[in-house]
Design a protein around this motif. Structure first.
Motif, PDB file in Angstrom:
ATOM      1  N   CYS A 135       0.980  -1.513   0.138  1.00 54.38           N
ATOM      2  CA  CYS A 135      -0.009  -0.224  -0.113  1.00 54.38           C
ATOM      3  C   CYS A 135       0.870   0.982  -0.060  1.00 54.38           C
ATOM      4  CB  CYS A 135      -1.148  -0.204   1.204  1.00 54.38           C
ATOM      5  SG  CYS A 135      -2.386   1.318   1.444  1.00 54.38           S
ATOM      6  N   ASP A 136       0.705   2.311  -0.759  1.00 55.78           N
ATOM      7  CA  ASP A 136       1.548   3.033  -1.146  1.00 55.78           C
ATOM      8  C   ASP A 136       1.149   4.278  -0.300  1.00 55.78           C
ATOM      9  OD1 ASP A 136       2.267   2.441  -2.813  1.00 55.78           O
ATOM     10  OD2 ASP A 136       0.857   3.616  -4.572  1.00 55.78           O
ATOM     11  N   SER A 137      -0.079   4.542   0.181  1.00 57.56           N
ATOM     12  CA  SER A 137      -0.178   4.596   1.382  1.00 57.56           C
ATOM     13  C   SER A 137      -0.155   4.617   2.958  1.00 57.56           C
ATOM     14  CB  SER A 137      -1.372   5.223   1.414  1.00 57.56           C
ATOM     15  OG  SER A 137      -2.010   6.112   0.123  1.00 57.56           O
ATOM     16  N   CYS A 138       0.541   3.183   3.252  1.00 58.76           N
ATOM     17  CA  CYS A 138       0.890   2.712   4.663  1.00 58.76           C
ATOM     18  C   CYS A 138       2.331   2.301   4.154  1.00 58.76           C
ATOM     19  CB  CYS A 138      -0.112   1.200   4.609  1.00 58.76           C
ATOM     20  SG  CYS A 138      -1.798   1.072   4.892  1.00 58.76           S
ATOM     21  N   ASP A 139       3.115   3.230   3.310  1.00 54.29           N
ATOM     22  CA  ASP A 139       4.268   2.294   3.061  1.00 54.29           C
ATOM     23  C   ASP A 139       4.605   0.985   3.000  1.00 54.29           C
ATOM     24  OD1 ASP A 139       6.701   3.056   1.574  1.00 54.29           O
ATOM     25  OD2 ASP A 139       7.671   3.783   3.071  1.00 54.29           O
ATOM     26  N   ALA A 140       3.843  -0.497   3.306  1.00 56.90           N
ATOM     27  CA  ALA A 140       3.897  -1.007   3.523  1.00 56.90           C
ATOM     28  C   ALA A 140       3.534  -1.881   3.194  1.00 56.90           C
ATOM     29  CB  ALA A 140       3.796  -0.877   5.256  1.00 56.90           C
ATOM     30  N   LYS A 141       3.479  -3.905   3.427  1.00 54.76           N
ATOM     31  CA  LYS A 141       2.690  -4.646   3.264  1.00 54.76           C
ATOM     32  C   LYS A 141       1.179  -4.698   4.257  1.00 54.76           C
ATOM     33  CE  LYS A 141       5.111  -7.317  -0.021  1.00 54.76           C
ATOM     34  NZ  LYS A 141       5.510  -8.699  -0.271  1.00 54.76           N
ATOM     35  N   ALA A 142       0.186  -4.235   3.514  1.00 52.92           N
ATOM     36  CA  ALA A 142      -1.450  -4.641   4.254  1.00 52.92           C
ATOM     37  C   ALA A 142      -2.534  -5.661   3.870  1.00 52.92           C
ATOM     38  CB  ALA A 142      -1.835  -3.281   4.768  1.00 52.92           C
ATOM     39  N   ASP A 143      -3.068  -6.610   4.132  1.00 49.34           N
ATOM     40  CA  ASP A 143      -4.031  -6.845   4.103  1.00 49.34           C
ATOM     41  C   ASP A 143      -4.822  -6.279   3.063  1.00 49.34           C
ATOM     42  OD1 ASP A 143      -3.281  -9.174   5.818  1.00 49.34           O
ATOM     43  OD2 ASP A 143      -5.035  -8.874   7.216  1.00 49.34           O
ATOM     44  N   ALA A 144      -5.544  -6.799   2.112  1.00 42.92           N
ATOM     45  CA  ALA A 144      -6.599  -6.403   1.149  1.00 42.92           C
ATOM     46  C   ALA A 144      -7.572  -6.902   0.784  1.00 42.92           C
ATOM     47  CB  ALA A 144      -5.322  -5.436   0.096  1.00 42.92           C
ATOM     48  N   THR A 145      -8.797  -6.165   0.717  1.00 48.48           N
ATOM     49  CA  THR A 145      -9.537  -7.001  -0.420  1.00 48.48           C
ATOM     50  C   THR A 145      -9.869  -6.883  -2.056  1.00 48.48           C
ATOM     51  OG1 THR A 145     -11.067  -4.960   0.082  1.00 48.48           O
ATOM     52  CG2 THR A 145     -11.310  -7.074   1.595  1.00 48.48           C
ATOM     53  N   LEU A 146      -9.776  -7.546  -2.839  1.00 49.89           N
ATOM     54  CA  LEU A 146      -9.040  -7.304  -4.438  1.00 49.89           C
ATOM     55  C   LEU A 146     -11.324  -8.323  -4.864  1.00 49.89           C
ATOM     56  CD1 LEU A 146      -6.482  -9.353  -4.622  1.00 49.89           C
ATOM     57  CD2 LEU A 146      -6.847  -7.608  -4.387  1.00 49.89           C
ATOM     58  N   ARG A 147     -11.070  -7.011  -6.188  1.00 44.10           N
ATOM     59  CA  ARG A 147     -12.225  -7.575  -6.549  1.00 44.10           C
ATOM     60  C   ARG A 147     -12.676  -6.676  -7.751  1.00 44.10           C
ATOM     61  NH1 ARG A 147     -14.568  -2.857  -4.233  1.00 44.10           N
ATOM     62  NH2 ARG A 147     -15.244  -1.141  -5.851  1.00 44.10           N
ATOM     63  N   MET A 148     -13.562  -7.603  -9.514  1.00 51.03           N
ATOM     64  CA  MET A 148     -13.162  -7.583 -10.389  1.00 51.03           C
ATOM     65  C   MET A 148     -14.606  -6.675 -11.298  1.00 51.03           C
ATOM     66  SD  MET A 148     -10.396  -9.724 -12.030  1.00 51.03           S
ATOM     67  CE  MET A 148     -10.949 -10.765 -12.069  1.00 51.03           C
ATOM     68  N   GLU A 149     -14.536  -5.887 -11.619  1.00 51.34           N
ATOM     69  CA  GLU A 149     -15.722  -5.640 -12.518  1.00 51.34           C
ATOM     70  C   GLU A 149     -15.238  -5.311 -13.932  1.00 51.34           C
ATOM     71  OE1 GLU A 149     -16.606  -1.719 -10.736  1.00 51.34           O
ATOM     72  OE2 GLU A 149     -17.075  -2.665  -8.809  1.00 51.34           O
ATOM     73  N   ILE A 150     -16.544  -5.357 -14.747  1.00 48.09           N
ATOM     74  CA  ILE A 150     -16.363  -5.611 -16.096  1.00 48.09           C
ATOM     75  C   ILE A 150     -16.664  -4.095 -16.540  1.00 48.09           C
ATOM     76  CG2 ILE A 150     -17.220  -6.000 -19.070  1.00 48.09           C
ATOM     77  CD1 ILE A 150     -17.890  -8.709 -17.522  1.00 48.09           C
ATOM     78  N   LYS A 151     -15.625  -3.463 -17.232  1.00 48.52           N
ATOM     79  CA  LYS A 151     -15.797  -1.903 -17.172  1.00 48.52           C
ATOM     80  C   LYS A 151     -16.261  -1.377 -18.969  1.00 48.52           C
ATOM     81  CE  LYS A 151     -13.320   2.645 -17.636  1.00 48.52           C
ATOM     82  NZ  LYS A 151     -12.340   3.392 -17.870  1.00 48.52           N
ATOM     83  N   HIS A 152     -15.799  -2.442 -20.105  1.00 49.43           N
ATOM     84  CA  HIS A 152     -15.999  -2.732 -21.458  1.00 49.43           C
ATOM     85  C   HIS A 152     -16.969  -4.511 -21.696  1.00 49.43           C
ATOM     86  CE1 HIS A 152     -17.206  -2.632 -25.581  1.00 49.43           C
ATOM     87  NE2 HIS A 152     -16.989  -3.233 -25.874  1.00 49.43           N
ATOM     88  N   HIS A 153     -18.200  -4.374 -22.076  1.00 48.41           N
ATOM     89  CA  HIS A 153     -18.827  -5.847 -22.315  1.00 48.41           C
ATOM     90  C   HIS A 153     -18.287  -5.927 -23.719  1.00 48.41           C
ATOM     91  CE1 HIS A 153     -21.292  -5.552 -18.806  1.00 48.41           C
ATOM     92  NE2 HIS A 153     -21.182  -6.488 -18.798  1.00 48.41           N
ATOM     93  N   PRO A 154     -18.094  -7.176 -23.709  1.00 50.43           N
ATOM     94  CA  PRO A 154     -16.998  -7.265 -25.857  1.00 50.43           C
ATOM     95  C   PRO A 154     -19.060  -7.981 -26.656  1.00 50.43           C
ATOM     96  CG  PRO A 154     -16.732  -9.054 -24.535  1.00 50.43           C
ATOM     97  CD  PRO A 154     -17.321  -8.547 -23.594  1.00 50.43           C
TER      98      PRO A 154
END
Length: 250
Positions: A135-154
């Motif tokens: 994390c750039d804000s924490c300047d260290a590694k941290a736990d995180a949540t990830l997710r994906m979204e479709i910005k453009h549908h084929p």
């Protein structure tokens, strides 16, 4: 493919500059001349045509290196990768193009359902321990949540079922052979105003193992609405037509 795209193809309204016109000319030419692949394999840098190749990877190479940009864009979508730091709440995102969505069969029991696989692909995930993100804000590694979204549908969506996993007991890749339940219509994502409905029109099947095997494809004709099985030079009508009795097919 999306309903709008299917209707546009079926309406056969095209001028000399449109992609539909070029595709129509191409297929009319293929009806009258033998098909050779030497120019395609040369363009893709494939020298050993006898070696087993992954169909999805081969298809993406063709879209990237052989087709026109307009044709490639029919199959190209855009994913947004989002992450949120669990320590400070900072969110970051990045966009990447995609030509297929890989669906994991690992961990599924009994019949694999495509609808559930798509939901798992877009489900929020937590990362911690050795998988922590910087994390750039924490300047260290941290736990995180990830997710994906479709910005453009084929316009045409390709799903890739990852049927091979590495078995540490045998120290080799093995194939998962459970049946797959596929819907005729698929909504992506399953909720939200930005969802898109796709109608199934083709599926590729693989017989064999990782390094050897054979591919066939079953396609729904836009002329008569029937499904046909393509096995090298042999094309036959499917005896038991899919989706006649139910909205899903096993």
């Amino acid at each position: 493919m999306t309903r709008d795209f299917r209707e546009a193809v079926e309406s056969n309204r095209c001028d000399d500059r449109s992609l539909d016109k070029h595709l129509k000319t191409l297929f009319e030419d293929l009806k009258n001349h033998p098909v050779e692949t030497k120019n395609i394999t040369k363009k893709l840098g494939i020298t050993r045509v006898d070696e087993q190749r992954d169909a999805a990877e081969c298809f993406e190479n063709i879209l990237r290196n052989v087709t026109t940009p307009e044709a490639s864009q029919l199959f190209q979508g855009q994913l947004t990768h989002k992450s949120k730091c669990s320590a400070c709440g900072t969110e970051t995102s990045s966009d990447d193009p995609f030509w297929s969505l890989p669906l994991e069969l690992v961990g599924s029991y009994g019949d694999y359902k495509v609808v559930d696989g798509v939901a798992d692909f877009f489900r929020e995930a937590d990362v911690s321990g050795p998988n922590q993100l910087f994390c750039d804000s924490c300047d260290a590694k941290a736990d995180a949540t990830l997710r994906m979204e479709i910005k453009h549908h084929p316009e045409v969506l390709m799903l890739m079922l990852k049927r091979f996993k590495f078995d540490y007991s045998y120290m080799k890749y093995v194939k998962m052979n459970q049946s797959v339940v596929t819907p005729y219509k698929l909504q992506m994502p399953q909720d939200g105003a930005q969802s898109q409905i796709y109608e199934l029109y083709a599926f590729v099947e693989h017989v064999g193992e990782l390094k050897h095997g054979h591919y066939t494809v079953t396609i729904r004709s836009q002329d008569d609405g029937k499904w046909y099985h393509f096995n090298d030079s042999e094309v036959t009508s499917v005896y038991s037509q899919p989706f006649k009795l139910d909205i899903t097919e096993r």
